[in-house]
Design an enzyme around this catalytic site. Structure first.
Site, PDB file in Angstrom:
ATOM      1  N   ASP A 567       2.646  -6.600  -0.800  1.00  0.00           N
ATOM      2  CA  ASP A 567       2.250  -5.261  -1.211  1.00  0.00           C
ATOM      3  C   ASP A 567       3.204  -4.776  -2.302  1.00  0.00           C
ATOM      4  OD1 ASP A 567       0.674  -2.719  -0.516  1.00  0.00           O
ATOM      5  OD2 ASP A 567       2.738  -2.030  -0.330  1.00  0.00           O
ATOM      6  N   GLU A 596       0.444  -7.889  -5.271  1.00  0.00           N
ATOM      7  CA  GLU A 596       0.023  -6.877  -6.237  1.00  0.00           C
ATOM      8  C   GLU A 596       1.094  -6.800  -7.330  1.00  0.00           C
ATOM      9  OE1 GLU A 596      -2.267  -3.416  -3.884  1.00  0.00           O
ATOM     10  OE2 GLU A 596      -0.178  -3.648  -3.298  1.00  0.00           O
TER      11      GLU A 596
END
Length: 932
Positions: A567, A596
């Site tokens: 993340d 990400e």
């Protein structure tokens, strides 16, 4: 005389009764008093919420001049809360004092105050002072804050300079420094308003304690402050002194348990051993079985050895830093009790279910590009009533593997995933997170759903999904059963991890253990908020980097995790990510690392260190989500009504973004990099490119399509566009990614019945759950079978998943480039073992059919069209023949050399020689399509 005495006693009794009644008035008003030394109260307010008996949304209360009676007046400001109006059932409130709408907080930790049922007058007063973490419940509470002048901070900024700040200006001559309680007379002091510096003649000695002390002129108050290392945590000297490479946590052997914790600035650390992981508030006990002082050792570690295997015992650390002692959970705890409030000692040799074997992963990939990832939340699979499994497994770990479930004769749950054919299931966070109360899971009125992106204990499993959240061992066995069952079905498990921030900030285990170390700070000393959740971890520091690496290695080694989705990976530094992949590849080179490649806000991490798009090329084995192809296919996720290529926007930008995904994110001639994201060509290799069109964030694909088509009355196109979107993703180079439920038109309508939920992180199951009845509809089953066919096609043919840019450049060529709305390319098979020598993929995003002339040198076999994706032979065409490609569709053909090219029959002139009329005719071309 007796009568008089009786009368006096009666009056006295009445007086006592009246006063007793007065002493038991129900609290109807809460007064929050706040004092700031400089008197600057403008825009400061109290953010208050009910914490118990249930946690509710907060609201802001404005301060005004304190005009309460002298016995309550703190000399600052106050706000009054009407209990019956705002918190009628309150037992405990949470409170944050803030400026404006979160421009600044006074104290980073949330404060919690128990509200008594009664007081003498129905009023309950609580007191706060700027910069003081203590809470007073009376104006002179000895355990509460005081308004005396004091130091606010003091920390080394270099090896011989201390910066300090105070509540008022101090005369330089009144300041002294004590080193191991001995006054240092060689210091130089400079004062600037309410702060200043102390310069030492000699450099800092980490083995000694430093305390700054001053006499404040306003009232001769003497105050001292233990100097911290906040300003030199990033220095080579601190790392040399304290970076520890050994094992941390509760380390279990057959006949002993070693506890070791890193706490370099702590005066002392005590170990508390409990028989239960359940505190008194949840029906357990707050009394430790044993509390022992730990011994300070090398590199800032404290340790204690118990001469027995304590498997199943729970523990915490009581850590003293300066004047504060806090009970914390070991960051390295590998198991926890209810709500993660106590660590669990685990002998993992006693946790393995039948069939579980270490380092046992399905042999379903050779290269990362072989992966087809299916993103899923644990609860979503089984909470809807259309999942007909056992109630005890509904929404639980074991629900993930319950087989034999159906809805109207279609497979659901575990069997559905296996039947679909994916290689990996990526589960949203299942480490222990702190936003769901695990003691309330049986309360039908309580929302137990959360995505899980607020970490509490990174190395322990979340109890929400366990059959018994009070037993920390149960969840370990259950998760291992899940991984075993999927492994036996040929599917790997990937883990969604969130190391970029902690769910708590100043009161997190990290911050309470080593204040100021694990989190980045801004230049003003506030917690940096690059995650958008209140803090961001400092991965560039040795012990935070070590923690992240140790944690992922633990999950990979102990649970056979096959991949890690990071993340907000842009908040991590590239060096940590490279070290991490090196460690994981030593366990198994097919373990995936991807994330990400962006942040959630501004970060002080230098640009050239971020693990983001710009620096992805510096991380050989780290992949990243391709938001270019995502937005190119269907339009930006931040412009919900904007369409993309498949909705008919053929702008150069969208065409470039789609093509960029098709070629696997490599530098490919002819793709206009300036039309891509700010990093332009940034993946570099197909093994680093995660191609997707939707995920848990933002709208589902169905909902996005609906929003872009509704105004024009074109919602009947959703089904063909859903198929085409994944027709692009599943035939592109790189790694394929599917959002669970997209394979049968999953939607997340708002509970209000109007619109769709684009951010369902804490919406209830009714919004998030997968509704299996969608699979039984004509459109749902059509889309599902299409997905299944595409997955089979991709797995069967290596040409769709080349693992390097050299092969892609040599074997992928775009064709029909002059045809508007058409993106088409050929794949030649010179570098792989694919039985299909040449493949042709055609995307037609037009709202009309398009006729295209097929290449020559052999005929063609159509295996994917607007209706089906089927590797069984469908229609055949002669080489050079014209094919009609349906609107809004994906076509895939392969070349068959046994089929001839199209050759027209020559024109024949028939002349009549018995008259003046010549009849000129032609034998019409007669082409027969062979059906197989």
């Amino acid at each position: 005389m007796k009568k008089v005495l009786l009368l006096v006693m009666t009056i006295l009794s009445s007086f006592l009764v009246i006063n007793m009644v007065k002493a038991e008035e129900t609290v109807d008003s809460i007064y929050i008093h706040y004092y700031r030394y400089s008197g600057d109260y403008g825009d400061w307010n109290a953010w208050v919420w009910q914490n118990l008996p249930t946690s509710e949304e907060g609201e802001s209360f404005t301060f005004s001049t304190d005009e309460t009676a002298a016995e309550y007046n703190y000399g600052g400001v106050v706000t009054e809360i009407d209990v019956s109006e705002n918190f009628p059932d309150v037992e405990r409130i949470g409170l944050i004092i803030r400026k404006g709408d979160w421009q600044e907080k006074d104290g980073d930790a949330d404060r919690y105050i128990d509200i008594p049922e009664t007081t003498s007058n129905g009023e309950f007063h609580i007191y706060f002072v700027e910069g003081d973490s203590r809470v007073g419940t009376s104006i002179n509470d000895v355990d509460g804050p005081d308004r005396l002048p004091k130091f606010k901070s003091a920390y080394f900024t270099s090896m011989n300079v201390i910066a300090f700040s105070a509540t008022e200006s101090i005369v330089a001559a009144n300041i002294q420094l004590k080193i191991d309680d001995v006054v240092d007379d060689s210091i130089t002091v400079e004062v600037d308003e309410n702060g200043g510096t102390v310069t030492l003649l000699n450099e800092l000695d980490f083995s000694k304690s430093y305390v700054i002390e001053a006499t404040f002129s306003s009232d001769s108050t003497i105050n001292d402050y233990t100097v911290t290392y906040d300003g030199i945590y990033d220095s080579e000297a601190f790392e040399t002194a304290y970076a520890y490479n050994g094992e941390l946590g509760a380390i279990v052997d057959s006949d002993e348990t070693v506890f070791r914790v890193w706490a370099p600035i702590s005066e002392s650390v005590d170990l508390n051993i409990y028989s239960t992981g359940t505190p008194l508030i949840y029906g357990g006990s707050d009394t430790p079985v044993k509390t022992v002082a730990m011994t300070k050792g090398i590199k800032g570690t404290f340790s204690y050895t118990e001469s027995e295997n304590l498997h199943g015992s729970y523990y915490t650390y009581s850590v003293t830093n300066g004047s504060a002692t806090n009970e914390v959970v070991d960051p390295y705890a590998k198991g926890v009790g209810i709500n993660g409030l106590r660590g669990l000692v685990v002998d993992f040799s006693q946790t393995n279910p039948e069939g579980f074997a270490y380092n046992d992963r399905p042999a379903n990939i050779d290269s990362y590009t072989d992966a087809i990832i299916y993103e899923l939340h644990v609860r979503d699979l089984t909470t809807d009533s259309t999942w007909d499994g056992s109630d005890e497994n509904r929404g639980k770990y074991l629900g993930l593997i319950e087989s034999g479930t159906t809805y109207e004769d279609v497979k659901t749950g575990f069997d559905h995933i296996v039947d679909l054919g994916v290689t990996h299931v990526q589960l949203l966070p299942f480490f222990d997170y702190g936003v769901v109360d695990e003691s309330k899971l049986d309360d039908d009125e309580y929302n137990s759903f959360n995505w899980g992106y607020m970490p509490l204990n990174f190395n322990a499993l979340e109890g929400t999904y366990s059959s018994d959240p009070y037993d920390g061992l149960e969840r370990i066995s259950e998760m291992k059963q899940v991984i075993t069952a999927y492994g036996e079905a040929g599917i790997r498990i990937n883990m969604d991890v969130v190391y970029n921030h902690h769910g708590l900030t100043a009161n997190s285990n990290f911050e309470l253990l080593v204040p100021g170390y694990y989190f980045r700070k801004t230049s003003s000393g506030a917690f940096s908020n690059g995650s958008g959740t209140g803090n961001e971890t400092a991965s560039e520091r040795a012990m935070m980097s070590k923690f992240i690496i140790d944690s992922t290695v633990f999950w990979a080694s102990e649970y056979n995790i096959s991949g890690f989705r990071f993340d907000l990976m842009g908040l991590h530094d590239t060096e940590t990510m490279n070290q991490l992949t090196e460690e994981l590849r030593a366990i198994d080179p097919t373990i995936m690392v991807y994330g990400e490649p962006w942040t959630g806000g501004t970060t002080p991490l230098p640009e050239d260190e971020k693990a983001d798009k710009t620096n992805l090329a510096e991380m050989t084995y780290v992949g990243a989500f391709n938001d270019d192809i995502r937005d190119g296919i269907k339009g930006s996720v931040f412009a919900r009504e904007q369409g993309g290529y498949i909705q008919g926007d053929f702008s150069e930008t969208f065409i470039a973004k789609v093509k960029y995904g098709i070629v696997g994110g490599i530098a490919y001639p002819g793709i206009n990099g300036s039309k891509l994201s700010e990093a332009k060509i940034w993946h570099t290799e197909p093994t680093k490119t995660i191609n997707y069109v939707a995920c848990h964030d933002n709208n589902t694909l169905y909902d996005k399509l609906y929003l872009t088509l509704e105004e024009d009355g074109l919602t009947d196109l959703i089904t063909p566009l859903q198929k085409q979107a994944y027709g692009i993703v599943l035939t592109s180079q790189g790694i394929s990614f599917i959002h669970a439920g997209d394979e049968f038109l999953r939607s997340k309508p708002l509970e209000t019945g109007s619109g769709f939920d684009h951010n369902s992180y804490e919406s209830p199951d009714s919004v998030n759950q997968i509704k299996w009845n969608l699979k039984t509809t004509e459109d749902g089953l059509d889309v599902y079978n299409y997905f299944k066919g595409l997955i089979e096609l991709r797995k069967e043919h290596p040409s769709f998943r080349m693992d390097n840019s050299v092969d892609i450049l040599a074997n992928l060529d775009f064709v029909y480039e002059d045809e508007e709305g058409i993106i088409s390319y050929s794949l030649t098979n010179t570098a792989s073992s694919d039985e299909y020598e040449n493949i042709l993929v055609i995307q037609n995003a037009n709202d009309k059919n398009v006729r295209l002339k097929l290449p020559t040198n052999g005929g063609w076999v159509l295996i994917v069209d607007e209706d089906e994706a089927n590797i069984e032979i469908s229609d055949t065409y002669l080489g050079g023949e014209t094919i009609k490609v349906a609107q809004h569709s994906t076509y895939v053909l392969y070349q068959d050399q046994t089929i001839e090219d199209y050759n027209p029959v020559p024109t024949i002139i028939i002349a009549s020689i018995s008259g003046f009329v010549a009849i000129v005719g032609a034998v019409a071309l007669f082409v027969i399509k062979r059906k197989k």
